[in-house]
Design a protein around this motif. Sequence first.
Motif, PDB file in Angstrom:
ATOM      1  N   LYS A  33      49.979 -34.648  -9.645  1.00  0.00           N
ATOM      2  CA  LYS A  33      49.268 -34.178 -10.830  1.00  0.00           C
ATOM      3  C   LYS A  33      48.713 -35.365 -11.595  1.00  0.00           C
ATOM      4  N   VAL A  34      47.402 -35.336 -11.878  1.00  0.00           N
ATOM      5  CA  VAL A  34      46.737 -36.412 -12.622  1.00  0.00           C
ATOM      6  C   VAL A  34      46.070 -35.798 -13.847  1.00  0.00           C
ATOM      7  N   TRP A  35      46.487 -36.227 -15.024  1.00  0.00           N
ATOM      8  CA  TRP A  35      45.938 -35.680 -16.263  1.00  0.00           C
ATOM      9  C   TRP A  35      44.604 -36.321 -16.611  1.00  0.00           C
ATOM     10  N   LEU A  36      43.695 -35.511 -17.141  1.00  0.00           N
ATOM     11  CA  LEU A  36      42.420 -35.998 -17.652  1.00  0.00           C
ATOM     12  C   LEU A  36      42.541 -36.185 -19.164  1.00  0.00           C
ATOM     13  N   LYS A  37      41.694 -37.026 -19.729  1.00  0.00           N
ATOM     14  CA  LYS A  37      41.770 -37.316 -21.164  1.00  0.00           C
ATOM     15  C   LYS A  37      41.547 -36.066 -22.022  1.00  0.00           C
ATOM     16  N   SER A  38      40.743 -35.139 -21.529  1.00  0.00           N
ATOM     17  CA  SER A  38      40.421 -33.934 -22.299  1.00  0.00           C
ATOM     18  C   SER A  38      41.579 -32.944 -22.357  1.00  0.00           C
ATOM     19  N   GLY A  39      42.557 -33.104 -21.442  1.00  0.00           N
ATOM     20  CA  GLY A  39      43.651 -32.137 -21.358  1.00  0.00           C
ATOM     21  C   GLY A  39      43.642 -31.358 -20.061  1.00  0.00           C
ATOM     22  N   GLY A  40      42.551 -31.469 -19.288  1.00  0.00           N
ATOM     23  CA  GLY A  40      42.509 -30.879 -17.955  1.00  0.00           C
ATOM     24  C   GLY A  40      43.332 -31.731 -16.996  1.00  0.00           C
ATOM     25  N   PHE A  41      43.447 -31.285 -15.744  1.00  0.00           N
ATOM     26  CA  PHE A  41      44.208 -32.084 -14.779  1.00  0.00           C
ATOM     27  C   PHE A  41      43.736 -31.816 -13.352  1.00  0.00           C
ATOM     28  N   LEU A  42      44.094 -32.752 -12.462  1.00  0.00           N
ATOM     29  CA  LEU A  42      43.806 -32.633 -11.031  1.00  0.00           C
ATOM     30  C   LEU A  42      45.114 -32.414 -10.292  1.00  0.00           C
ATOM     31  N   MET A  43      45.064 -31.656  -9.204  1.00  0.00           N
ATOM     32  CA  MET A  43      46.180 -31.556  -8.267  1.00  0.00           C
ATOM     33  C   MET A  43      45.685 -32.104  -6.937  1.00  0.00           C
ATOM     34  N   ILE A  44      46.327 -33.171  -6.444  1.00  0.00           N
ATOM     35  CA  ILE A  44      45.879 -33.847  -5.224  1.00  0.00           C
ATOM     36  C   ILE A  44      46.896 -33.621  -4.115  1.00  0.00           C
ATOM     37  N   GLU A  45      46.447 -33.005  -3.036  1.00  0.00           N
ATOM     38  CA  GLU A  45      47.308 -32.729  -1.881  1.00  0.00           C
ATOM     39  C   GLU A  45      46.728 -33.423  -0.656  1.00  0.00           C
ATOM     40  N   GLN A  46      47.522 -34.287  -0.043  1.00  0.00           N
ATOM     41  CA  GLN A  46      47.077 -34.978   1.175  1.00  0.00           C
ATOM     42  C   GLN A  46      47.774 -34.359   2.380  1.00  0.00           C
ATOM     43  N   THR A  47      46.986 -33.848   3.333  1.00  0.00           N
ATOM     44  CA  THR A  47      47.535 -33.244   4.546  1.00  0.00           C
ATOM     45  C   THR A  47      47.075 -34.045   5.758  1.00  0.00           C
TER      46      THR A  47
END
Length: 469
Positions: A262-276
Motif C-alpha cells: 500500500k502506497v499513500w498519495l498526498k491527497s489521501g488516495g492510495f495505490l495497491m501494488i501486487e507483483q506476480t
Amino acid sequence: MKRVLVDCTTYQSRIGVLEDGELVEYWIEHQENQSIVGNIYAGRVEAVLAGMQAAFVNIGQGKNAYYYYGNNRAETNKPNEKSKKPKVGDSVIVQVQKDAVAAKGAVVTDNISLAGKFIVLLPEQKQIGISKKIEQKQEKIRIEQCIQKSLPEGYGIIVRTNGEGKTEQEFQSEIDALLKRAERMKQQGEYVKPPALLYEYGNMVLKQLKDIANIDEIVVNEEKVYEEVRKEYPNVVLAQKKGSLFAQYFVEKQSEKALDKKVWLKSGGFLMIEQTEACVVIDVNTGKYTGKKNLEKTILKTNLEAAEEIAKQLRLRNLSGIIIIDFIDMMEEEYKEILIKAVKQAVKKDHVKTAVVGMTELGLLQLTRKKTRPSLQQTVTAKCQCCDGTGRVPSLHWTAAQMTQKMITVFENTICQEVTVEANEKLLQVFCGQNRMFQKELEQQFQKKIVCIKKEDMPFGMFKIREKH
C-alpha cells in the motif's frame, strides 16, 4: 540535486539515487549473488530448439542460458535469408541481457555491445544512434558530426543521455578505450575453450552509475569501492561517518517502505501494488480524498497524482515486464487522454525503456518496462515455506484436519504405540479440541498414545509427527 549513495557492507551493496532528498531508485546486490548482466562469454551450444529459433548455451554459470538466434521474432526463417542456426557443440560469443531468475537461466544475445559513460560501441554494426532523451535538434547534429569523425570502421555507436554536451575529444577518448577492449576480446574469443568469460562488465556500482545521468555527487562508505569509482567519476566523496549512509541521509525509512503493498498519495488516495509471476498489477483508489465539487474532477486529480507516483514506484522497485494499472474509472474521453499523456510524461524520467501501450476495453492501462534484472522484491524476499508464495496460509482448522488424517495413516499402517506431534500452541489447541476432546477420541479409537509438544518457533500452519516404536 541528484545524489547517489553507495552503501557497502560485508554481505551486500546498496545503491540509492536521491533527487532533492527523495529516494527514487534503489538497488541491492548480495556479495554471493552478483549480477552478470553485460558480461560477455564464449559459450558452448548444448541444445537447439529449432521450432523456437532458440538454443541453450553453457556459459559456465550452472544453468544453461537461453539464446534466441532468430532473425525476427514475428517471422519464421525465410529460405533466402542466411540462417544463424547453431549446432550442438558450436562455440558462440554471447552477452548477458537478463540475469537468471528462479529456475530460469540467464538470457543472452549475440548482438554484442560495450557500454561506456557517454557511448555504447557496437561491433559489426554500422549505425549511429542518439538517445531520444537528448531533445535539442542542434545538439543532436553536433554530436553526430563528432561521432562521424571518430567512428571506427566496422563499428556502430549509440550516444547515451550522458553524452549531451560532451566534446569531440571526450567522445574520442571513450571510443578509443572501448575499441581496445573490443579488439582484445575478439582475439581472446578465437582461441579460448568455452565456456569462458571474455569480458566482465564491472562491479554493481560502476554498472549502475553508467545508467544514471547528470549526477551531482556520489557518496561511498567503503574505501576500496571509493578508489574504483574515483577513476571514472571525479565527483565522488568518501563518507567520514561509519554506519548506514541511508540513515545518515534520512532515507532509511523510504527504503523500508519500498516493499509495502500500500502506497499513500498526498491527497489521501492510495495505490495497491501486487507483483506476480506473470505481471505487475496496480490498483488506484480515492481513499480518504473525497474532493470538493465535481466527482469527475476529483477522480482525475487522484488519477494524475497516482500516475506520477506509479512512475516513481516502477523505478524505485525496479518493476518490469507487463504492468497493468487499474485507474479509477472516468467517463470523459478528454480526461482519459489527459491521463495517458501524464503517464507518458512521468515515465520519461526513467532510464529503463518504458512503453505506454494504451487502454484496454475494460479501462486498464497497459505498460511494458524492459526487464534486465530481478525486482527489488525478488532480490530481498524469498518464497514463504508455509504459503509457497501465495501470501496466504491454510486455516488452523484445515491444518488440524490434515494432522488428524496423517496421524490416522500412521496408526493404521505402522506398529508404533505412540506418536509425538510438534506445532505452535494455537494449532495444537484446535487439534486437541476443548478439554482435549479430539485427542482423547483418537487415542481411544486406536488404543495408542498422542504426545503434544508446543513449539512456538515453528511457522504458522506447519507441524511434525514423529513415531515412537
